[in-house]
Design a protein around this motif. Sequence first.
Motif, mmCIF file in Angstrom:
data_model
loop_
_atom_site.group_PDB
_atom_site.id
_atom_site.type_symbol
_atom_site.label_atom_id
_atom_site.label_comp_id
_atom_site.label_asym_id
_atom_site.label_seq_id
_atom_site.Cartn_x
_atom_site.Cartn_y
_atom_site.Cartn_z
ATOM 1 N N VAL A 240 17.982 -16.784 2.054
ATOM 2 C CA VAL A 240 16.804 -17.368 2.717
ATOM 3 C C VAL A 240 15.827 -18.223 1.848
ATOM 4 O O VAL A 240 15.375 -18.947 2.777
ATOM 5 C CB VAL A 240 16.036 -15.896 3.199
ATOM 6 C CG1 VAL A 240 14.994 -16.310 3.924
ATOM 7 C CG2 VAL A 240 16.973 -15.083 3.550
ATOM 8 N N ARG A 241 15.860 -18.133 0.681
ATOM 9 C CA ARG A 241 15.287 -19.314 0.094
ATOM 10 C C ARG A 241 15.566 -20.647 0.328
ATOM 11 O O ARG A 241 14.870 -21.788 -0.149
ATOM 12 C CB ARG A 241 14.974 -18.699 -1.502
ATOM 13 C CG ARG A 241 16.349 -19.069 -2.389
ATOM 14 C CD ARG A 241 16.141 -18.890 -3.660
ATOM 15 N NE ARG A 241 17.283 -18.982 -4.498
ATOM 16 C CZ ARG A 241 18.290 -18.381 -4.820
ATOM 17 N NH1 ARG A 241 17.970 -16.762 -4.117
ATOM 18 N NH2 ARG A 241 19.501 -18.486 -5.169
ATOM 19 N N TYR A 243 16.665 -21.671 3.229
ATOM 20 C CA TYR A 243 16.659 -22.012 4.488
ATOM 21 C C TYR A 243 15.659 -23.264 4.860
ATOM 22 O O TYR A 243 16.191 -24.239 5.415
ATOM 23 C CB TYR A 243 15.981 -20.763 5.288
ATOM 24 C CG TYR A 243 16.450 -20.587 6.755
ATOM 25 C CD1 TYR A 243 17.815 -20.642 6.942
ATOM 26 C CD2 TYR A 243 15.554 -20.211 7.643
ATOM 27 C CE1 TYR A 243 18.027 -20.593 8.335
ATOM 28 C CE2 TYR A 243 16.033 -20.216 9.033
ATOM 29 C CZ TYR A 243 17.216 -20.289 9.254
ATOM 30 O OH TYR A 243 17.890 -20.023 10.517
ATOM 31 N N TRP A 244 14.493 -23.158 4.420
ATOM 32 C CA TRP A 244 13.458 -24.359 4.417
ATOM 33 C C TRP A 244 14.383 -25.580 3.724
ATOM 34 O O TRP A 244 14.049 -26.795 4.364
ATOM 35 C CB TRP A 244 12.265 -23.938 3.711
ATOM 36 C CG TRP A 244 12.380 -24.065 2.276
ATOM 37 C CD1 TRP A 244 12.307 -23.152 1.584
ATOM 38 C CD2 TRP A 244 12.181 -25.217 1.542
ATOM 39 N NE1 TRP A 244 12.421 -23.462 0.240
ATOM 40 C CE2 TRP A 244 12.044 -24.783 0.043
ATOM 41 C CE3 TRP A 244 11.726 -26.521 1.757
ATOM 42 C CZ2 TRP A 244 11.883 -25.703 -0.938
ATOM 43 C CZ3 TRP A 244 11.432 -27.416 0.764
ATOM 44 C CH2 TRP A 244 11.739 -26.983 -0.516
#
Length: 701
Positions: A240-241, A243-244
């Motif tokens: 998830v880290r 994702y941005w």
Amino acid sequence: MEHPVPGGLRGERDEKEEEEKVLVSEHTWRPCPTARRRLRVCLEWVKRQLFCVGEDWYFLFILGVLMATISFMMDHVVSRVYAAHCWLYQEVGDVGVLKYLSWTLYPVALATFSSGFSQSITPHSSGSGIPELKTILMGVVLEDYLAIQNFGAKVVGLTCTLMCGSTVFLGKVGPYVHLSAMAAAYLGKMRTSVTREYENKFKQREMLVAAQAVGVATVFGAPVSGVLFSIEVMSPYFAVRDYWRGFFAATCGAFMFRFLAVLNSEQNAPDSIFGVPTLKPTRSFLSPLPETIVAVFKVNLKIDFPFDLLETFFYVILGVVCGLVGCAYLFCQRWMMVAVRRNWLTAKLLATDKPVYTALAVLLLSSITFPPGLGQFMASRLTMKEYLTSLFDNHTWGGRAPNASWAAEPGGLWREWYHPSATIFGTLAFFLVMKFWMLIVATTLPLPAGYFMPIFIYGAAIGRLLGEVVALLFPRGLHPHGPPRPIIPAGYALAGAAAFSGSVTYAVSTALLVCEATGHTGHLLPIVLAVLVANAITQKHQPSFFDGGIIVKNLPYLPPIRSRHTASYRVVVEEFMQRRVVALAKGDGFQEVLEALDASSDAEYPVVESAASPTLVGTVSRAQLVTFLQSHKHPQAPSGEKVALAGTLGDDCAIEPIMLQLSPWTSLHQAYHLFQLLKLQRVFVTCRGELVGAVGWEEVR
């Protein structure tokens, strides 16, 4: 009479002269030391201020803007060359031989040059590149695959492939993801040199993950679905880290790609619809610019009543058809790839004369699509974008005939699908039958090419055919009583494009991709339903298109565990682990290390406490063992040979601690998920601390 100068004095004089030369050189080429020192301090301050928010933002922005600019320029060049080919085909007149030569020799020459040029520079340039990139993201090191030297060869080869147009029926999604990965790897090295940090493999992986999204988004002009599609296709697990990073870089790339189209005063041309550029008439210099950035592929479908609730049944049928056709396509494509490699003639051509094989295959494809021949039943004069434009047409084709009023309308491209001796249904069916095997042949060409756009168009044709059949059966809609609510075949074309492409690539985000690229969300729910049904059928019976490429190319691969039966959870590591493992003890010397290196070619070796007590204490790399042998004395070496002092493995080698080890009673599912999640290559198995075996990709597979 000159007297000889003593050797010692001459040596001192030479050293002084060298020092003076160095001082003079530094004084000559590095003036103003104070100003240079102040400038260096200012630059360091500026760098600290810029990187106080994190240097990732800047390098991701550069990656997105760079790849968008290259994508736009590539499409611009391709559109101009394709326009020249159209002009040549029209200028030769009605001479059949000249028209045939102008239609066939153009793609043959470009495809042959693409194959020969790219293969002469690097062997990693052919194909889409996504199977190899998936392997890299699984933790496998592929030498020189992401080297920046391959960038130019891939760009030139891909541009020539796209110039062939719809004759070869190929796109650019996969190769452009590869190009983005190469650019990301190079920017990662630049980041290391600028920040003066050590090279971190986790940072490299973060850049590669962002590169996937950039490559897809700059081709589709769709950042959200581009990120989701890259996640689904490229990796089974996603941090998830990251994702941005993917969204930021993809948004920068997609915005820049569409912004360049606005500045060029050609909002829709040169354009890249899912990887294939097309040409529109160029606006004059004084014509007004587009007011804003719009969807890459704008459609005008009705949104007041897009579909009847009962039509969901036909969308489910469409999903079933796309799933079954997808299974057949994946099986035949993988069989063809293996057959081409095993046949003595094609194998010889692919091994020694790749351009010759490419020329023969493209000549076959272009001859079949020749418009006065079989091509008139396949709308072969349409470009890749015009295929989608016609298939997404808002009108119903069945029961209509071309006339002057329809010819003047913007949607008049449908007339290319009409033939006096065949109905619309006949030409669509003939297109599906012919393009099925022609696309499979095109995937064997050894040149840079993408395969998403062809399967996208093929799925749109399936949906259009089913939609036209439903519209013919129910001309007033599914409710005969009440106001007429006609069937919209274009909605079925959207659902078919998303369902077939999603089933072949194991992606559900193609539903969002269709809506984002067309700007139409009225059919989102039936599209998602068709995509889910098609994926359920294909994932049950066939590996995905890119996993099939990994299998055919014999790349390291972990197939999914298809069996969810309770008995599969009772399979433990002890049943399939490698029991004979070459291990070293801390007290081993030259002879034991030499025997271990001869017995196995592993990249790392387990180190135990002693032969009597095989407690696992760590690992040592093969490179360190080779250095150990080079610096120590062989027992049978001559006494006069100059070697280093003797020692043991534990004293002279750096033993890495064990971060993860498996138990013999660890289940297969647990080991499988650990290998995928942590990108492992090999794990040692211990029982009460003692080494009993090892598990690698081969054992898990």
